[in-house]
Design a protein around this motif. Structure first.
Motif, PDB file in Angstrom:
ATOM      1  N   PRO A 134       0.940  -1.014   0.102  1.00  0.00           N
ATOM      2  CA  PRO A 134       0.157  -0.085  -0.055  1.00  0.00           C
ATOM      3  C   PRO A 134       0.939   1.046   0.036  1.00  0.00           C
ATOM      4  O   PRO A 134       1.791   1.625   0.861  1.00  0.00           O
ATOM      5  CB  PRO A 134      -0.705   0.418   1.146  1.00  0.00           C
ATOM      6  CG  PRO A 134      -0.844  -1.972   1.785  1.00  0.00           C
ATOM      7  CD  PRO A 134       1.023  -2.463   1.072  1.00  0.00           C
ATOM      8  N   SER A 135       0.575   1.702  -0.845  1.00  0.00           N
ATOM      9  CA  SER A 135       1.019   3.097  -0.892  1.00  0.00           C
ATOM     10  C   SER A 135       1.667   4.394   0.371  1.00  0.00           C
ATOM     11  O   SER A 135       2.463   4.299   0.721  1.00  0.00           O
ATOM     12  CB  SER A 135       0.391   4.348  -2.285  1.00  0.00           C
ATOM     13  OG  SER A 135      -0.396   4.752  -2.437  1.00  0.00           O
ATOM     14  N   ARG A 136       0.350   4.142   0.831  1.00  0.00           N
ATOM     15  CA  ARG A 136      -0.132   4.504   2.496  1.00  0.00           C
ATOM     16  C   ARG A 136       1.046   4.336   3.286  1.00  0.00           C
ATOM     17  O   ARG A 136       2.007   4.623   4.041  1.00  0.00           O
ATOM     18  CB  ARG A 136      -1.110   4.857   3.233  1.00  0.00           C
ATOM     19  CG  ARG A 136      -1.976   5.538   2.094  1.00  0.00           C
ATOM     20  CD  ARG A 136      -3.462   5.014   2.990  1.00  0.00           C
ATOM     21  NE  ARG A 136      -3.803   3.465   2.480  1.00  0.00           N
ATOM     22  CZ  ARG A 136      -4.503   2.946   2.820  1.00  0.00           C
ATOM     23  NH1 ARG A 136      -5.903   3.320   3.909  1.00  0.00           N
ATOM     24  NH2 ARG A 136      -5.196   1.577   2.144  1.00  0.00           N
ATOM     25  N   LEU A 137       2.175   3.243   3.544  1.00  0.00           N
ATOM     26  CA  LEU A 137       3.371   2.552   4.167  1.00  0.00           C
ATOM     27  C   LEU A 137       4.926   3.312   3.234  1.00  0.00           C
ATOM     28  O   LEU A 137       5.663   3.030   4.287  1.00  0.00           O
ATOM     29  CB  LEU A 137       3.507   0.425   4.128  1.00  0.00           C
ATOM     30  CG  LEU A 137       1.997   0.129   4.854  1.00  0.00           C
ATOM     31  CD1 LEU A 137       2.145  -1.085   5.163  1.00  0.00           C
ATOM     32  CD2 LEU A 137       2.294   1.062   5.923  1.00  0.00           C
ATOM     33  N   VAL A 138       4.554   3.389   2.639  1.00  0.00           N
ATOM     34  CA  VAL A 138       5.885   3.231   1.960  1.00  0.00           C
ATOM     35  C   VAL A 138       6.992   4.755   2.517  1.00  0.00           C
ATOM     36  O   VAL A 138       7.952   4.696   2.981  1.00  0.00           O
ATOM     37  CB  VAL A 138       5.954   3.479   0.023  1.00  0.00           C
ATOM     38  CG1 VAL A 138       7.728   3.913  -0.313  1.00  0.00           C
ATOM     39  CG2 VAL A 138       5.801   2.310  -0.344  1.00  0.00           C
ATOM     40  N   PRO A 139       6.135   5.726   2.737  1.00  0.00           N
ATOM     41  CA  PRO A 139       6.905   7.102   3.079  1.00  0.00           C
ATOM     42  C   PRO A 139       7.310   6.371   4.573  1.00  0.00           C
ATOM     43  O   PRO A 139       7.962   6.663   5.270  1.00  0.00           O
ATOM     44  CB  PRO A 139       5.916   8.115   3.271  1.00  0.00           C
ATOM     45  CG  PRO A 139       5.085   8.282   1.950  1.00  0.00           C
ATOM     46  CD  PRO A 139       4.741   6.203   1.974  1.00  0.00           C
ATOM     47  N   ALA A 140       6.522   5.757   5.797  1.00  0.00           N
ATOM     48  CA  ALA A 140       6.467   5.639   6.415  1.00  0.00           C
ATOM     49  C   ALA A 140       8.135   4.406   6.957  1.00  0.00           C
ATOM     50  O   ALA A 140       8.884   4.654   7.395  1.00  0.00           O
ATOM     51  CB  ALA A 140       5.377   4.847   7.202  1.00  0.00           C
ATOM     52  N   VAL A 149       5.844   3.895  11.426  1.00  0.00           N
ATOM     53  CA  VAL A 149       5.902   2.341  10.605  1.00  0.00           C
ATOM     54  C   VAL A 149       4.670   1.359  11.241  1.00  0.00           C
ATOM     55  O   VAL A 149       3.296   0.698  10.632  1.00  0.00           O
ATOM     56  CB  VAL A 149       6.995   1.006  10.480  1.00  0.00           C
ATOM     57  CG1 VAL A 149       6.377   0.039   9.484  1.00  0.00           C
ATOM     58  CG2 VAL A 149       8.086   2.367   8.647  1.00  0.00           C
ATOM     59  N   ALA A 150       4.471   1.442  12.461  1.00  0.00           N
ATOM     60  CA  ALA A 150       3.463   0.921  13.154  1.00  0.00           C
ATOM     61  C   ALA A 150       2.143   1.059  13.007  1.00  0.00           C
ATOM     62  O   ALA A 150       1.463   0.576  12.393  1.00  0.00           O
ATOM     63  CB  ALA A 150       4.104  -0.379  14.805  1.00  0.00           C
ATOM     64  N   GLN A 151       2.505   2.788  13.175  1.00  0.00           N
ATOM     65  CA  GLN A 151       1.046   3.440  13.415  1.00  0.00           C
ATOM     66  C   GLN A 151       0.489   3.749  11.817  1.00  0.00           C
ATOM     67  O   GLN A 151      -0.597   3.650  11.291  1.00  0.00           O
ATOM     68  CB  GLN A 151       1.581   4.843  13.412  1.00  0.00           C
ATOM     69  CG  GLN A 151       0.311   6.017  13.305  1.00  0.00           C
ATOM     70  CD  GLN A 151       0.168   7.547  13.993  1.00  0.00           C
ATOM     71  OE1 GLN A 151       1.983   7.477  13.591  1.00  0.00           O
ATOM     72  NE2 GLN A 151      -0.230   7.771  13.716  1.00  0.00           N
ATOM     73  N   ALA A 152       1.544   3.606  11.018  1.00  0.00           N
ATOM     74  CA  ALA A 152       0.925   3.071   9.445  1.00  0.00           C
ATOM     75  C   ALA A 152      -0.152   1.978   9.566  1.00  0.00           C
ATOM     76  O   ALA A 152      -0.497   1.623   8.411  1.00  0.00           O
ATOM     77  CB  ALA A 152       2.337   3.423   8.461  1.00  0.00           C
ATOM     78  N   ILE A 153       1.224   1.031   9.399  1.00  0.00           N
ATOM     79  CA  ILE A 153       0.580  -0.558   9.157  1.00  0.00           C
ATOM     80  C   ILE A 153      -1.049  -0.226   9.878  1.00  0.00           C
ATOM     81  O   ILE A 153      -2.144  -0.955   9.330  1.00  0.00           O
ATOM     82  CB  ILE A 153       0.924  -1.378  10.132  1.00  0.00           C
ATOM     83  CG1 ILE A 153       2.429  -1.730   9.563  1.00  0.00           C
ATOM     84  CG2 ILE A 153       0.538  -2.861   9.750  1.00  0.00           C
ATOM     85  CD1 ILE A 153       3.799  -2.860  10.086  1.00  0.00           C
ATOM     86  N   ARG A 154      -1.187   0.227  11.732  1.00  0.00           N
ATOM     87  CA  ARG A 154      -2.387  -0.139  12.650  1.00  0.00           C
ATOM     88  C   ARG A 154      -3.162   0.934  10.982  1.00  0.00           C
ATOM     89  O   ARG A 154      -4.437   0.483  11.708  1.00  0.00           O
ATOM     90  CB  ARG A 154      -2.603   0.564  13.494  1.00  0.00           C
ATOM     91  CG  ARG A 154      -1.715   0.284  14.760  1.00  0.00           C
ATOM     92  CD  ARG A 154      -1.675   0.313  15.766  1.00  0.00           C
ATOM     93  NE  ARG A 154      -0.486  -1.200  16.761  1.00  0.00           N
ATOM     94  CZ  ARG A 154      -0.086  -1.957  17.117  1.00  0.00           C
ATOM     95  NH1 ARG A 154      -1.486  -2.043  16.692  1.00  0.00           N
ATOM     96  NH2 ARG A 154       0.676  -2.027  17.851  1.00  0.00           N
TER      97      ARG A 154
END
Length: 185
Positions: A134-140, A149-154
């Motif tokens: 998911p593109s929303r994870l890449v920056p983290a 990263v954990a926050q983005a995964i959640r």
């Protein structure tokens, strides 16, 4: 290389993630770590007959393909029946040949290689479930910040009506339990 630091407010989450990793594949501190194969198998479960899921028939561990003993790959069709050996062969091929390389391309091979086995497993599990990173994870992931990263995964927990919220939280916990480093590009 930048060390991933786990903030004190995430310590409990990291401890829970480590406990979950030990439950699934043993003590990560004993050198076994969390691998993508075990993590994905645990989330997906095994089915020997096809079922419809979103956009395709799936079988084995949620796969839309079957890898035959001779290495031939074909799409799952209604009426197929596979063995656990077939499912194992297919998921191993997909993880090493499709999803780990996909994650490495999305975040950079150096960053992917610098992650712990648990961190790579968590992100590969997400890519397997989504069919992409998911593109929303890449920056983290590129930031080198384990908490981010954990926050983005959640943050993905509400996708698809929240059906995989528990999975996303466990993947975040497994990621935090990794305690490795990653690189900032």
């Amino acid at each position: 290389f930048a060390a991933l630091e786990v903030g004190p407010h995430r310590k409990k989450g990291a401890e829970e993630g480590a406990a979950y990793a030990r439950q699934v594949v043993g003590d990560p501190l004993a050198g076994q770590g969390q691998d993508a194969l075990s993590l994905i198998k645990g989330f997906e479960g095994y089915r020997d007959t096809p079922y419809w899921d979103v956009n395709a028939f799936r079988v084995g561990y949620g796969s839309d393909t079957i890898t035959l003993p001779d290495g031939t790959v074909r799409r799952v069709a209604q009426g197929d029946k596979i063995t656990q050996a077939d499912a194992d062969r297919d998921i191993q091929r997909r993880i090493s040949g499709e999803f780990e390389p996909m994650v490495a391309r999305a975040i950079g091979t150096e960053a992917f290689g610098a992650m712990s086995a648990s961190q790579r497993a968590a992100i590969t599990s997400i890519a397997y479930n989504y069919g992409e990173v998911p593109s929303r994870l890449v920056p983290a992931l590129q930031s080198g910040d384990a908490d981010a990263v954990a926050q983005a995964i959640r943050g993905l927990s509400g996708d698809n009506g929240g059906i995989n919220a528990n999975r996303r939280n466990k993947e975040a916990d497994v990621f935090l339990s990794g305690g490795a480093s990653t690189v900032r590009p």
